[in-house]
Write a protein that holds these residues in place. Sequence first.
Motif, short mmCIF file in Angstrom:
data_model
loop_
_atom_site.label_atom_id
_atom_site.label_comp_id
_atom_site.label_asym_id
_atom_site.label_seq_id
_atom_site.Cartn_x
_atom_site.Cartn_y
_atom_site.Cartn_z
N THR A 1 0.83 -1.21 0.00
CA THR A 1 0.00 0.00 0.00
C THR A 1 0.86 1.26 0.00
O THR A 1 0.59 2.21 -0.74
N ALA A 2 1.91 1.28 0.81
CA ALA A 2 2.79 2.46 0.87
C ALA A 2 3.49 2.68 -0.47
O ALA A 2 3.60 3.82 -0.94
N LEU A 3 3.94 1.61 -1.10
CA LEU A 3 4.61 1.74 -2.41
C LEU A 3 3.65 2.23 -3.49
O LEU A 3 4.00 3.08 -4.30
N CYS A 4 2.43 1.69 -3.50
CA CYS A 4 1.43 2.13 -4.49
C CYS A 4 1.02 3.57 -4.24
O CYS A 4 0.85 4.35 -5.19
N ASP A 5 0.86 3.95 -2.98
CA ASP A 5 0.51 5.33 -2.65
C ASP A 5 1.61 6.28 -3.12
O ASP A 5 1.34 7.32 -3.73
N LEU A 6 2.85 5.91 -2.86
CA LEU A 6 3.98 6.74 -3.28
C LEU A 6 4.07 6.82 -4.80
O LEU A 6 4.24 7.91 -5.37
N ALA A 7 3.92 5.69 -5.48
CA ALA A 7 3.99 5.69 -6.95
C ALA A 7 2.87 6.55 -7.55
O ALA A 7 3.09 7.27 -8.52
N ALA A 8 1.68 6.48 -6.97
CA ALA A 8 0.57 7.31 -7.45
C ALA A 8 0.89 8.78 -7.27
O ALA A 8 0.65 9.59 -8.18
#
Length: 171
Positions: free
Chosen positions: A103-110
């Motif tokens: 979730t943290a990686l996807c949030d950052l990538a977004a």
Amino acid sequence: MLIKARLTSFSLPLVRPVQTGKGTLHDRQGVLVELEDSDHLTGYGEATPIYGFHMESLRQACDALGRFLPALLQKKNWSIEEILERFQSDFPAAPSALSAIDTALCDLAAKQQGCSVATFLARKFQTRVSNPVRVNALVHSQDIEKIAREAEDRYSEGFRTFKIKVGVQST
């Protein structure tokens, strides 16, 4: 490039205790994962395993995250998939911790792409963003009339989806 990773423990008290088959919950305890990149954008994820319902305890999730995040900061060019595969290989019994990192990686990538997580995932999987998923209201009581009143109250607050807890005997 990731430059910081932080873990912050939290405890959120519930408005009302929730009776489950494994005991009474008075709060939700977890750990917030923050991943910061060199542009000072931050992605957030959280692990909130419930004791007795998940493979790992909160302590195990925190331990896995605490051991993995320093290694993550040392790697410069891992893809999200490579990070998740490595974490799962190193900590196969920590699905809540894996979810927090994902979730943290996807949030950052977004955030890096200037879009929502839903849009980021739709692009990644070459699909379109679905309609929003409504948040449900948890309705629970030992008394059917109280359940009906609580559902009416939650409906008046705007909820249209309900989760009703059943099967817990009072002692």
